[in-house]
Design an enzyme around this catalytic site. Structure first.
Site, PDB file in Angstrom:
ATOM      1  N   ASP A 372       0.868  -1.171   0.000  1.00 26.10           N
ATOM      2  CA  ASP A 372       0.000   0.000   0.000  1.00 26.10           C
ATOM      3  C   ASP A 372       0.911   1.229   0.000  1.00 26.10           C
ATOM      4  O   ASP A 372       1.985   1.207   0.603  1.00 26.10           O
ATOM      5  CB  ASP A 372      -0.884  -0.002   1.247  1.00 26.10           C
ATOM      6  N   LYS A 373       0.504   2.282  -0.702  1.00 28.01           N
ATOM      7  CA  LYS A 373       1.371   3.455  -0.792  1.00 28.01           C
ATOM      8  C   LYS A 373       1.334   4.298   0.469  1.00 28.01           C
ATOM      9  O   LYS A 373       2.351   4.501   1.132  1.00 28.01           O
ATOM     10  CB  LYS A 373       0.985   4.330  -2.001  1.00 28.01           C
ATOM     11  N   THR A 374       0.135   4.769   0.799  1.00 22.75           N
ATOM     12  CA  THR A 374      -0.005   5.760   1.854  1.00 22.75           C
ATOM     13  C   THR A 374       0.277   5.164   3.224  1.00 22.75           C
ATOM     14  O   THR A 374      -0.378   4.227   3.650  1.00 22.75           O
ATOM     15  CB  THR A 374      -1.418   6.364   1.837  1.00 22.75           C
ATOM     16  N   THR A 521      -2.895   1.717  -4.404  1.00 16.72           N
ATOM     17  CA  THR A 521      -3.283   2.917  -3.665  1.00 16.72           C
ATOM     18  C   THR A 521      -4.639   3.425  -4.123  1.00 16.72           C
ATOM     19  O   THR A 521      -5.076   3.152  -5.255  1.00 16.72           O
ATOM     20  CB  THR A 521      -2.224   4.028  -3.859  1.00 16.72           C
ATOM     21  N   GLY A 522      -5.284   4.146  -3.241  1.00 13.71           N
ATOM     22  CA  GLY A 522      -6.517   4.827  -3.612  1.00 13.71           C
ATOM     23  C   GLY A 522      -6.260   6.190  -4.208  1.00 13.71           C
ATOM     24  O   GLY A 522      -7.188   6.874  -4.649  1.00 13.71           O
ATOM     25  N   LYS A 549      -9.247  -3.801  -3.857  1.00 16.02           N
ATOM     26  CA  LYS A 549      -7.903  -4.171  -3.410  1.00 16.02           C
ATOM     27  C   LYS A 549      -7.794  -5.683  -3.237  1.00 16.02           C
ATOM     28  O   LYS A 549      -6.812  -6.302  -3.660  1.00 16.02           O
ATOM     29  CB  LYS A 549      -7.548  -3.450  -2.109  1.00 16.02           C
ATOM     30  N   ASP A 568      -1.533  -0.550   6.015  1.00 17.53           N
ATOM     31  CA  ASP A 568      -1.713  -0.002   7.358  1.00 17.53           C
ATOM     32  C   ASP A 568      -3.097   0.581   7.608  1.00 17.53           C
ATOM     33  O   ASP A 568      -3.328   1.156   8.665  1.00 17.53           O
ATOM     34  CB  ASP A 568      -0.671   1.091   7.623  1.00 17.53           C
ATOM     35  N   ASP A 572      -7.006  -1.585   3.631  1.00 11.19           N
ATOM     36  CA  ASP A 572      -6.098  -2.685   3.307  1.00 11.19           C
ATOM     37  C   ASP A 572      -6.547  -4.008   3.927  1.00 11.19           C
ATOM     38  O   ASP A 572      -6.023  -5.062   3.567  1.00 11.19           O
ATOM     39  CB  ASP A 572      -4.682  -2.364   3.811  1.00 11.19           C
TER      40      ASP A 572
END
Length: 707
Positions: A372-374, A521-522, A549, A568, A572
């Site tokens: 996940d990016k964020t 990512t969103g 996802k 996180d 997710d």
């Protein structure tokens, strides 16, 4: 639950809401805890009873070379207390053996149950004089039960570390909601809301149910549900989701969905389905015990037949019973639980919490890591990354004036600006007359001059153009704010979610191990592409909703990949549960942590390398211990059966017992070697790079397929 920062910068303690499914999950967790207490109590009680059983066992006294203490009724101490141990300490294994018989899947429990039953019956026969004195196995029965209880206690303790993801999901909702009735509001439980009700959302408050805005405008923090790193401006007519937060202004929302129909409830169902679909893996030790069961049973039958035919019935009984008792897996019973116990303890000291043993075992086979990016590859908070000044005003002056105007604001972007000025050591002047306008910006008076900071609508109001580099910043998906002094633009600020400095090293190290790196990512395509290009990530999935996802993970799995998901947030959770290995960043939400099999205490993505290193080392020790545990049986059982009898050698029971104990000691010492592994993120990353072939795949990955 872990405190959660809302978009106003305040720490908002997540509130707990009662939920039926969460209650059921809690009962399941409590069941594991009960099993831990049960095996712990049984172990200590039987360990105490085992001391006199071994001490008064005539066969053990003969092996060691001492006289059984001469006390009144001493010859019955071992049989009577041994019977207590068989009935009490052996009960979990006997009931497990019955279950394996009913399911027609013989394994560890049936083998243990068979061994202790044979040892029990043979020992009573020897104690009563009905069988040869060599078949008095009271000491062996006692040690066998104690060792097996210890192994199962260790194993159940690791299983009991699980927590409820569903309970954490429910905790995102507020305890109370303000429902509008006529010209006033009443406080009700979110569970009492109905479709069509209108609720008031205060600044910084959580949305209690899915709905549509009927009054007001605010920036909504949807990161807990969508993963979007930036707050989204929502106005009249826009939909809002339960669990999201209104950051800067109050709203009135008409409820459109409650209970099981909400987006949050849908995520709960996805987590439940994914967890149930991945919880049926067969354990390696059970398979080995199943093979060993048939090996021991067939060997005992062949032994009895051959010794009856070519020897005597008495010798046949002695040999067959000896085979069955020697075949019991002392070492095999500890092979897996002991390794897991040491591995999880070692991992915890290195900042890695292993909740699911199967996840630890599976990590060594992973060939795709989905980040996940964020909050995972990035810090999850806006940071000033560039400044462009206009005219004679310098960059530092622009930032200092912007920080002065934003000092009294609670918006995350304001905090980022003030933090950037502080990090540069700038002197920030005092400001007065502060005011803010949603979706426009802030205004303050600094040294008698009006300073305004805001986005595109601010420029529209004053009829000014943006700074020259704004177009390029926009293509990169950055947030752009302009600083205006007395109606004239004096500079622009570029803000973006800052990439963690450790992320690049983690991606490079994974590539060196031949593992594909994927980012999900969103966030918008431009934001995701900029981060992916910077880090050299193989594939990027952008603008992905929570339900999608998990589908992306399934898509990678359909390609034949073993997928580890690292995330996180609540968004997710379904993907973490769906993946072959779910890894939660410990700084994230409770629901992400509860849905994962592995938790990283730090936010360092290089810790993923630590998990891989630990998984591979643990698997090596498991295999070695299984060979030590089962290998003893594969060698000693034929010898006990008399395969070398034609040349005059039959394995005595005493030698078999010594070898059995020795194999257990070897298994225990071998497991201890896991403590030498260095699980610090930087050490694991460095080790991965050192073991690589030296071929840098990063340039190739930059030109890989983007999705």
């Amino acid at each position: 639950m872990t405190p959660r920062h809302d978009r106003d910068g305040h720490v908002a303690t997540s509130r707990r809401a009662e939920d039926h499914e969460a209650h059921e999950a809690h009962e399941s967790h409590a069941g594991h805890a009960d099993h831990v207490a049960q095996f712990r109590k049984l172990f200590w009680v039987n360990l105490i009873i085992a001391v006199p059983v071994v001490a008064f066992s005539t066969m053990f006294a003969m092996l060691v070379g001492y006289q059984v203490p001469d006390v009144p009724g001493g010859r019955w101490i071992a049989p009577l207390l041994g019977t207590v141990m068989y009935a009490v300490g052996g009960r979990p294994f006997l009931t497990g053996a019955v279950s394996e018989i009913r399911s027609r899947k013989p394994g560890m429990m049936l083998l243990i149950g068979l061994a202790i039953t044979v040892a029990f019956l043979a020992s009573w026969g020897a104690s009563l004089g009905l069988l040869d004195h060599e078949l008095e196995f009271w000491w062996e029965l006692a040690l066998l039960i104690v060792i097996m209880l210890l192994g199962h206690w260790v194993e159940m303790r690791s299983l009991a570390q699980t927590t409820s993801a569903l309970d954490s999901l429910a905790a995102l909702l507020p305890d109370e909601a303000e429902k509008v009735e006529a010209d006033h509001t009443v406080t009700v439980s979110p569970a009492d809301l109905r479709v069509g009700d209108v609720v008031v959302i205060r600044p910084g408050g959580s949305v209690p149910a899915d709905g549509r805005i009927v009054e007001g405008r605010a920036d909504i923090d949807e990161s807990m549900v969508t993963g979007e790193s930036r707050s989204i401006a929502r106005g009249v007519g826009d939909a809002v989701t339960a669990g999201t937060v209104a950051t800067d202004s109050g709203l009135r929302v008409e409820v459109t969905a409650t209970g099981d129909d909400t987006t949050l409830a849908g995520i709960q169902r996805l987590v439940t389905e994914a967890q149930n679909s991945t919880s049926r893996a067969q354990r390696l030790a059970d398979r080995a015990a199943g093979w060993l069961f048939w090996f021991a049973l067939s060997t005992a039958a062949i032994t009895a037949t051959i010794w009856t035919t070519f020897g005597s019935p008495a010798a046949a009984v002695v040999r067959a019973i000896t085979v069955l008792v020697i075949a019991c897996p002392h070492a095999l019973g500890l092979a897996i639980p002991l390794v897991v116990s040491i591995a999880t303890e070692r991992a915890a000291r290195g900042g890695v919490l292993i909740k699911d043993r199967l996840a630890l075992e599976s990590m060594r086979t992973v060939d795709a890591v989905l980040f996940d990016k964020t909050g995972t590859l990035t810090k999850g908070e806006p940071t000033v990354t560039a400044i462009e000044s206009v005219g004679e005003v310098g960059d530092d002056a622009v930032l200092a004036l912007a920080a002065a105007a934003e000092t009294d604001s609670e918006h995350p972007l304001a905090h980022a600006i003030v933090r950037a000025a502080r990090d540069r050591g700038l002197s920030v002047p005092r400001a007065g007359g502060f005011s803010s306008s949603p979706a426009v910006g802030v205004t303050a008076s600094v040294d008698g001059r009006e300073i305004r900071v805001g986005g595109p609508r601010l420029l529209e109001q004053i009829g000014a153009d943006e700074v020259g580099t704004a177009a390029g910043w926009r293509e990169e998906g950055a947030i752009i704010l302009h600083v205006v002094r007395d109606g004239a633009v004096i500079g622009g600020l570029r803000l973006a979610d800052e990439i963690r400095p450790e992320s690049r090293e983690a991606v490079d190290a994974l590539h060196r191990l031949g593992i594909e790196v994927v980012m999900i990512t969103g966030d918008a395509e431009a934001v995701a592409r900029a981060v992916g290009d910077d880090l050299g990530i193989d594939r990027v999935f952008a603008g992905v909703r929570p339900e999608d996802k998990a589908a992306k993970v399934s898509g990678l799995q359909r390609e034949g990949k073993k997928v580890a998901m690292v995330g996180d947030g609540v968004n997710d959770a379904p993907a973490l549960a769906q993946s072959d290995v779910g890894i939660a960043i410990g700084a994230g939400t409770d629901v992400a942590i509860a849905s994962a099999g592995v938790i990283l205490a730090s936010s360092d993505p290089r810790s993923v390398l630590s998990v891989i290193e630990l998984s591979r080392a643990t698997y090596r020790k498991m295999k070695q211990n299984l060979w030590w545990g089962a290998g003893y049986n594969l060698i000693s059982v034929p010898l006990a059966a008399g395969v070398l009898a034609p040349v005059g050698f039959v394995l005595p029971m005493s030698v078999g017992a010594i070898l059995m104990s020795l194999s257990t000691v070897v298994v225990a010492l071998n497991a201890q070697l896991l403590r030498r592994i260095d699980l610090r993120p930087e050490a694991s990353s460095r080790a991965a790079l050192d073991r690589s072939s030296g071929v840098d795949r990063r340039a190739d990955n930059r030109s890989g397929v983007r999705q």
